[in-house]
Design a protein around this motif. Structure first.
Motif, PDB file in Angstrom:
ATOM      1  N   LEU A  51      10.136  -5.788   1.021  1.00 36.00           N
ATOM      2  CA  LEU A  51       9.838  -6.817   2.016  1.00 36.00           C
ATOM      3  C   LEU A  51      11.094  -7.615   2.354  1.00 36.00           C
ATOM      4  N   GLN A  52      11.876  -7.937   1.358  1.00 33.93           N
ATOM      5  CA  GLN A  52      13.122  -8.670   1.602  1.00 33.93           C
ATOM      6  C   GLN A  52      14.083  -7.836   2.454  1.00 33.93           C
ATOM      7  N   GLU A  53      14.144  -6.539   2.154  1.00 29.55           N
ATOM      8  CA  GLU A  53      15.009  -5.657   2.949  1.00 29.55           C
ATOM      9  C   GLU A  53      14.528  -5.562   4.390  1.00 29.55           C
ATOM     10  N   VAL A  54      13.223  -5.465   4.559  1.00 33.68           N
ATOM     11  CA  VAL A  54      12.658  -5.390   5.915  1.00 33.68           C
ATOM     12  C   VAL A  54      12.940  -6.695   6.664  1.00 33.68           C
ATOM     13  N   ALA A  55      12.732  -7.825   6.021  1.00 33.87           N
ATOM     14  CA  ALA A  55      12.988  -9.119   6.670  1.00 33.87           C
ATOM     15  C   ALA A  55      14.448  -9.219   7.110  1.00 33.87           C
ATOM     16  N   ALA A  56      15.348  -8.795   6.254  1.00 37.08           N
ATOM     17  CA  ALA A  56      16.769  -8.842   6.603  1.00 37.08           C
ATOM     18  C   ALA A  56      17.072  -7.910   7.771  1.00 37.08           C
ATOM     19  N   GLU A  57      16.500  -6.715   7.736  1.00 38.35           N
ATOM     20  CA  GLU A  57      16.744  -5.742   8.810  1.00 38.35           C
ATOM     21  C   GLU A  57      16.143  -6.224  10.131  1.00 38.35           C
ATOM     22  N   VAL A  58      14.956  -6.823  10.073  1.00 32.10           N
ATOM     23  CA  VAL A  58      14.336  -7.382  11.275  1.00 32.10           C
ATOM     24  C   VAL A  58      15.249  -8.444  11.873  1.00 32.10           C
ATOM     25  N   ALA A  59      15.793  -9.298  11.028  1.00 31.65           N
ATOM     26  CA  ALA A  59      16.698 -10.349  11.518  1.00 31.65           C
ATOM     27  C   ALA A  59      17.968  -9.742  12.124  1.00 31.65           C
ATOM     28  N   LEU A  60      18.516  -8.739  11.458  1.00 32.08           N
ATOM     29  CA  LEU A  60      19.743  -8.114  11.961  1.00 32.08           C
ATOM     30  C   LEU A  60      19.519  -7.390  13.288  1.00 32.08           C
ATOM     31  N   ARG A  61      18.359  -6.768  13.436  1.00 33.49           N
ATOM     32  CA  ARG A  61      18.080  -5.976  14.633  1.00 33.49           C
ATOM     33  C   ARG A  61      17.302  -6.745  15.704  1.00 33.49           C
ATOM     34  N   PHE A  62      17.071  -8.013  15.504  1.00 30.30           N
ATOM     35  CA  PHE A  62      16.194  -8.757  16.404  1.00 30.30           C
ATOM     36  C   PHE A  62      16.660  -8.714  17.850  1.00 30.30           C
ATOM     37  N   ASP A  63      17.950  -8.623  18.089  1.00 27.08           N
ATOM     38  CA  ASP A  63      18.443  -8.530  19.464  1.00 27.08           C
ATOM     39  C   ASP A  63      17.961  -7.255  20.153  1.00 27.08           C
ATOM     40  N   ILE A 110      10.373  -0.659  11.313  1.00 26.04           N
ATOM     41  CA  ILE A 110      11.504  -0.945  10.426  1.00 26.04           C
ATOM     42  C   ILE A 110      11.072  -0.763   8.974  1.00 26.04           C
ATOM     43  N   ALA A 111       9.872  -1.231   8.635  1.00 26.93           N
ATOM     44  CA  ALA A 111       9.369  -1.076   7.268  1.00 26.93           C
ATOM     45  C   ALA A 111       9.254   0.407   6.906  1.00 26.93           C
ATOM     46  N   LYS A 112       8.797   1.236   7.844  1.00 28.94           N
ATOM     47  CA  LYS A 112       8.685   2.678   7.586  1.00 28.94           C
ATOM     48  C   LYS A 112      10.064   3.283   7.296  1.00 28.94           C
ATOM     49  N   LYS A 113      11.059   2.856   8.037  1.00 28.57           N
ATOM     50  CA  LYS A 113      12.426   3.352   7.793  1.00 28.57           C
ATOM     51  C   LYS A 113      12.911   2.937   6.401  1.00 28.57           C
ATOM     52  N   LYS A 114      12.636   1.681   6.041  1.00 29.45           N
ATOM     53  CA  LYS A 114      13.054   1.199   4.714  1.00 29.45           C
ATOM     54  C   LYS A 114      12.294   1.931   3.610  1.00 29.45           C
ATOM     55  N   LEU A 115      11.022   2.220   3.828  1.00 31.78           N
ATOM     56  CA  LEU A 115      10.243   2.980   2.839  1.00 31.78           C
ATOM     57  C   LEU A 115      10.793   4.398   2.697  1.00 31.78           C
ATOM     58  N   ALA A 142       0.821  -1.220   0.000  1.00 35.90           N
ATOM     59  CA  ALA A 142       0.000   0.000   0.000  1.00 35.90           C
ATOM     60  C   ALA A 142       0.850   1.262   0.000  1.00 35.90           C
ATOM     61  N   SER A 143       2.092   1.147   0.423  1.00 35.07           N
ATOM     62  CA  SER A 143       2.960   2.320   0.543  1.00 35.07           C
ATOM     63  C   SER A 143       3.947   2.493  -0.599  1.00 35.07           C
ATOM     64  N   SER A 144       4.041   1.518  -1.486  1.00 37.58           N
ATOM     65  CA  SER A 144       5.042   1.604  -2.544  1.00 37.58           C
ATOM     66  C   SER A 144       4.374   1.710  -3.913  1.00 37.58           C
ATOM     67  N   PRO A 145       5.095   2.306  -4.853  1.00 41.43           N
ATOM     68  CA  PRO A 145       4.496   2.584  -6.155  1.00 41.43           C
ATOM     69  C   PRO A 145       4.239   1.357  -7.026  1.00 41.43           C
ATOM     70  N   GLN A 146       5.048   0.331  -6.901  1.00 36.81           N
ATOM     71  CA  GLN A 146       4.900  -0.854  -7.749  1.00 36.81           C
ATOM     72  C   GLN A 146       5.084  -2.111  -6.907  1.00 36.81           C
ATOM     73  N   PHE A 147       4.417  -3.184  -7.343  1.00 35.01           N
ATOM     74  CA  PHE A 147       4.504  -4.438  -6.608  1.00 35.01           C
ATOM     75  C   PHE A 147       5.948  -4.947  -6.572  1.00 35.01           C
ATOM     76  N   SER A 148       6.673  -4.774  -7.647  1.00 36.32           N
ATOM     77  CA  SER A 148       8.065  -5.248  -7.658  1.00 36.32           C
ATOM     78  C   SER A 148       8.895  -4.502  -6.608  1.00 36.32           C
ATOM     79  N   ASP A 149       8.591  -3.221  -6.408  1.00 36.59           N
ATOM     80  CA  ASP A 149       9.274  -2.475  -5.344  1.00 36.59           C
ATOM     81  C   ASP A 149       8.903  -3.058  -3.983  1.00 36.59           C
ATOM     82  N   ALA A 150       7.629  -3.409  -3.814  1.00 39.73           N
ATOM     83  CA  ALA A 150       7.168  -3.958  -2.536  1.00 39.73           C
ATOM     84  C   ALA A 150       7.870  -5.278  -2.225  1.00 39.73           C
ATOM     85  N   GLU A 151       8.024  -6.116  -3.226  1.00 37.09           N
ATOM     86  CA  GLU A 151       8.715  -7.396  -3.004  1.00 37.09           C
ATOM     87  C   GLU A 151      10.147  -7.163  -2.532  1.00 37.09           C
ATOM     88  N   ASP A 152      10.841  -6.237  -3.204  1.00 37.62           N
ATOM     89  CA  ASP A 152      12.220  -5.927  -2.815  1.00 37.62           C
ATOM     90  C   ASP A 152      12.270  -5.344  -1.403  1.00 37.62           C
TER      91      ASP A 152
END
Length: 174
Positions: free
Chosen positions: A39-51, A66-71, A27-37
């Motif tokens: 999401l992967q960045e958010v997942a990686a950042e969540v894993a890195l910052r999980f501690d 985290i998603a808002k920061k990536k957006l 809902a926040s990104s211009p194209q679905f392909s951007d959203a997929e990318d």
């Protein structure tokens, strides 16, 4: 926290919130392909910052943060400055995602409670259909019913469970 337990907690939490985070990003990104990318960045950042995550607090708002920061990084890097009020819109969308996730959690708990109150043939049919993923004709063979009777029984059970869930949610709302 032990590494294996931390990884397990991360995996369980992410699986629960990933659909909501994806919906927020789409809902926040211009194209679905951007959203997929993203999401992967958010997942990686969540894993890195999980501690840094406090397990006493809800996971979804933290993941959305985290998603808002990536957006924000995405829009800065793509110089999407023609979009005005993006921050406010994204904040409102994040709040909506949090509310929906909360409602889903309440519904899931109500369904668990309703399922716990089932017994006998009802419980057996539910287990065979949804836990063992058997088709009605195989269930019929196993329990000595016709496939049509199994389908009707499952339909009635689903209707009863739906009424039970609605009733429990109405009681909780009072």
């Amino acid at each position: 926290m032990e590494i294996a337990k931390s990884r397990e907690l991360l995996a369980r939490q992410w699986v629960k919130v990933q659909p909501s985070v994806l919906a927020f990003i789409i809902a926040s990104s211009p194209q679905f392909s951007d959203a997929e990318d993203l999401l992967q960045e958010v997942a990686a950042e969540v894993a890195l910052r999980f501690d840094d995550y406090d397990p006493k607090r809800p996971f979804l708002p933290w993941a959305i943060w985290i998603a808002k920061k990536k957006l924000a990084d995405f829009y800065r890097s793509h110089q999407r400055d023609r979009l005005l009020c993006v921050g406010e819109s994204i904040d409102a969308l994040a709040e909506a995602c949090n509310r929906v996730q909360g409602m889903m959690s309440e519904e899931q708990q109500a369904l668990r409670d309703c399922l716990a109150s089932t017994s006998g043939r009802t419980r057996d049919l539910l287990v065979l259909r949804y836990t063992q993923e058997m088709k009605p004709r195989h269930i019929a063979e196993k329990v000595g019913m016709t496939a049509a009777s199994v389908r009707v029984a499952l339909s009635k059970i689903r209707t009863a469970l739906s009424k039970c869930v609605k009733s429990r949610l109405d009681l909780d709302a009072r």
